[in-house]
Scaffold this motif. Structure first.
Motif, PDB file in Angstrom:
ATOM      1  N   VAL A 107      43.043  49.134  32.422  1.00 10.40           N
ATOM      2  CA  VAL A 107      42.391  48.779  33.680  1.00 10.40           C
ATOM      3  C   VAL A 107      41.135  49.611  33.908  1.00 10.40           C
ATOM      4  CG1 VAL A 107      43.844  50.389  34.995  1.00 10.40           C
ATOM      5  CG2 VAL A 107      42.737  48.472  36.164  1.00 10.40           C
ATOM      6  N   THR A 110      37.795  48.020  32.631  1.00  9.81           N
ATOM      7  CA  THR A 110      37.447  46.667  33.062  1.00  9.81           C
ATOM      8  C   THR A 110      35.963  46.390  32.848  1.00  9.81           C
ATOM      9  OG1 THR A 110      39.195  46.659  34.733  1.00  9.81           O
ATOM     10  CG2 THR A 110      37.423  45.064  35.017  1.00  9.81           C
ATOM     11  N   GLU A 135      50.451  41.905  35.214  1.00 14.77           N
ATOM     12  CA  GLU A 135      49.310  42.149  36.104  1.00 14.77           C
ATOM     13  C   GLU A 135      47.995  42.170  35.346  1.00 14.77           C
ATOM     14  OE1 GLU A 135      47.941  46.206  38.042  1.00 14.77           O
ATOM     15  OE2 GLU A 135      49.649  45.389  39.118  1.00 14.77           O
ATOM     16  N   GLN A 136      47.970  42.828  34.195  1.00 15.08           N
ATOM     17  CA  GLN A 136      46.736  42.914  33.427  1.00 15.08           C
ATOM     18  C   GLN A 136      46.323  41.553  32.873  1.00 15.08           C
ATOM     19  OE1 GLN A 136      44.747  45.143  33.628  1.00 15.08           O
ATOM     20  NE2 GLN A 136      43.711  45.765  31.754  1.00 15.08           N
ATOM     21  N   ARG A 139      44.531  39.900  35.543  1.00 14.36           N
ATOM     22  CA  ARG A 139      43.224  40.534  35.709  1.00 14.36           C
ATOM     23  C   ARG A 139      42.235  39.984  34.681  1.00 14.36           C
ATOM     24  NH1 ARG A 139      44.867  45.335  35.476  1.00 14.36           N
ATOM     25  NH2 ARG A 139      44.965  45.763  37.697  1.00 14.36           N
ATOM     26  N   LEU A 369      41.213  42.850  41.585  1.00 13.47           N
ATOM     27  CA  LEU A 369      41.546  41.776  40.664  1.00 13.47           C
ATOM     28  C   LEU A 369      43.046  41.567  40.503  1.00 13.47           C
ATOM     29  CD1 LEU A 369      38.907  42.247  37.820  1.00 13.47           C
ATOM     30  CD2 LEU A 369      39.036  40.418  39.504  1.00 13.47           C
ATOM     31  N   ASP A 370      43.856  42.581  40.858  1.00 15.55           N
ATOM     32  CA  ASP A 370      45.307  42.432  40.715  1.00 15.55           C
ATOM     33  C   ASP A 370      45.815  41.233  41.511  1.00 15.55           C
ATOM     34  OD1 ASP A 370      44.893  44.773  39.402  1.00 15.55           O
ATOM     35  OD2 ASP A 370      45.848  46.049  40.916  1.00 15.55           O
TER      36      ASP A 370
END
Length: 450
Positions: A107, A110, A135-136, A139, A369-370
């Motif tokens: 993260v 990014t 989650e990623q 994203r 973004l999450d």
């Protein structure tokens, strides 16, 4: 190069075989292994490169070559077993040439993914079959949608660790496709793979006879690359003014640069921005030869029928589709510098070949973004933040909306003191507000828990 007609132009464009694509995935999803497998099995690795990887693998106590080392080139990457910087690789098959940007999964990197995906026409998002959409993953999908990447491939990796089970792949593909589609990604292709074993990367897998789609390489070779000139508005940023002032060419004045989008034609009426003066294209030179038409991304020299005051940073566009000029820029930006971007900060704004002084008037919101939530009036943006900004420029700019043109709708904010790039901007983009509504609706329907 010879003079090109409309029919010949279509044929030449259909033969354009370069695809820029980026890869992204969470830590330990096997992204670097996938890239290494792709390069290895497509025979795009030199002998000395493979020998270096084999030697490095032996030092780490591995019997087989660790193909991830083909892209994890930094010492810190090899020591930690992660991707930190964007690694660019160039390879080709008999059907297409490729520029690959292998981007980090952490993260805190990014901004590196934004850099790698900013020019990509396709993004490969990896998911560990054991973990599913995390989650990623969301994203990465959001960044791809934010940057208007037209094609996204979901590579469900490590299928060998879930016994190549079709239901596992189907569930992951359904969830990701619904999420990415809600963000506005126009095309999603899901492929079950095992990068370590090579299943469905270059060769079809004998372990997944239930899958009848393309391998990763086959999809990369056949995915359409948009060159539809009918839907592109021509944009020609002037990079250099050519005035030889010789006895042979005493009055010659040519404007050199790279066509950013669309096509230019001899005899076409054009407008020069930001001045707004008009003229007609009297000639186009490409590689020293006169042509009737030229298209993006060719580098050409254009001559006009009238003697106008044109310099580097001006934009030449067809008069019927010229962009409006403005000094008030509202955009979505990704902050890439370690130093923060603050309200009232004086910056330089670089758009195509034009660089002007500017000031950050307002930072209305920061995007997480999450869950795509908005945080109003953050006051500043720090490294890896994505947010909305309002900038006032000292001189007018001919900006397109980013959703209409990724090339002429993008810009950089630069620190005037040392030239550091502060942020990458997407003019007029309203992705966040649209996406959060769409995702909320899909989340309610699917019962997702953020």
């Amino acid at each position: 190069m010879t003079t090109t007609t409309g029919t010949g132009l279509t044929e030449q464009l259909s033969a354009t075989t370069l695809l820029r694509f980026a890869t992204a995935g969470s830590v330990d999803d096997g992204k670097s292994t996938l890239v290494g497998r792709l390069l290895h099995d497509s025979k795009s690795i030199l002998t000395d490169q493979l020998e270096a990887v084999e030697a490095a693998s032996l030092k780490r106590g591995q019997e087989a070559p660790d193909l991830a080392l083909l892209t994890d080139g930094l010492r810190a990457e090899r020591e930690q077993g992660i991707t930190i910087d964007v690694a660019y690789r160039y390879f080709a098959t008999t059907r297409r040439r490729f520029i690959l940007a292998d981007t980090p999964g952490h993260v805190q990197y990014t901004r590196n993914m934004v850099t790698g995906a900013s020019t990509a026409e396709l993004a490969v998002v990896l998911v560990d079959a054991r973990n599913g959409v995390v989650e990623q993953t969301r994203r990465h999908a959001a960044v791809a949608a934010l940057l208007r990447v037209p094609h996204v491939v979901l590579a469900v990796n490590k299928m060998d660790l879930v016994e190549y089970a079709e239901p596992v792949f189907a569930a992951i593909a359904k969830e990701f496709t619904a999420y990415a589609a809600s963000l506005g990604v126009p095309e999603i292709t899901a492929i079950p793979i095992s990068a370590l074993a090579g299943d469905n990367v270059v060769e079809p897998s004998a372990n997944m006879d239930w899958y009848g789609g393309p391998t990763v390489l086959e999809h990369l070779e056949t995915v359409p690359v948009s060159h539809d000139l009918a839907s592109c508005k021509a944009r020609f940023p002037v990079q250099y003014v050519i005035r030889p002032q010789t006895a042979e060419h005493p009055d010659y004045r040519g404007y050199a640069g790279q066509i950013a989008s669309g096509a230019l034609r001899v005899g076409e009426a054009v407008t020069v921005l930001p001045s707004g003066r008009t003229s007609t294209i009297s000639g186009i030179d490409a590689l020293g030869e006169a042509v009737d038409i030229a298209w993006a991304p060719q580098s050409v020299t254009v001559t006009l029928a009238d003697d106008l005051d044109i310099s580097r940073g001006d934009l030449i566009a067809p008069s019927g589709s010229a962009p409006a000029t403005t000094q008030d820029v509202e955009a979505t930006v990704c902050h890439v510098a370690d130093q923060p971007l603050t309200v009232g900060q004086r910056v330089l704004l670089k758009h195509t070949t034009r660089t002007v002084k500017a000031i950050v008037k307002e930072i209305p919101s920061r995007l997480t973004l999450d869950d795509l939530s908005q945080h109003p009036d953050p006051g500043q943006l720090v490294a890896n933040d994505i947010g909305r900004v309002k900038v006032r420029t000292a001189e007018p700019l001919a900006l397109d909306a980013y959703r209409d043109s990724r090339r002429t709708g993008s810009f950089l904010l630069i620190d005037p003191a040392d030239g550091t790039t502060l942020a990458a901007g997407m003019a007029g983009d309203s992705f966040a507000a649209e996406a959060v509504k769409a995702v909320d609706a899909v989340a309610d329907d699917e019962g997702w828990d953020f």
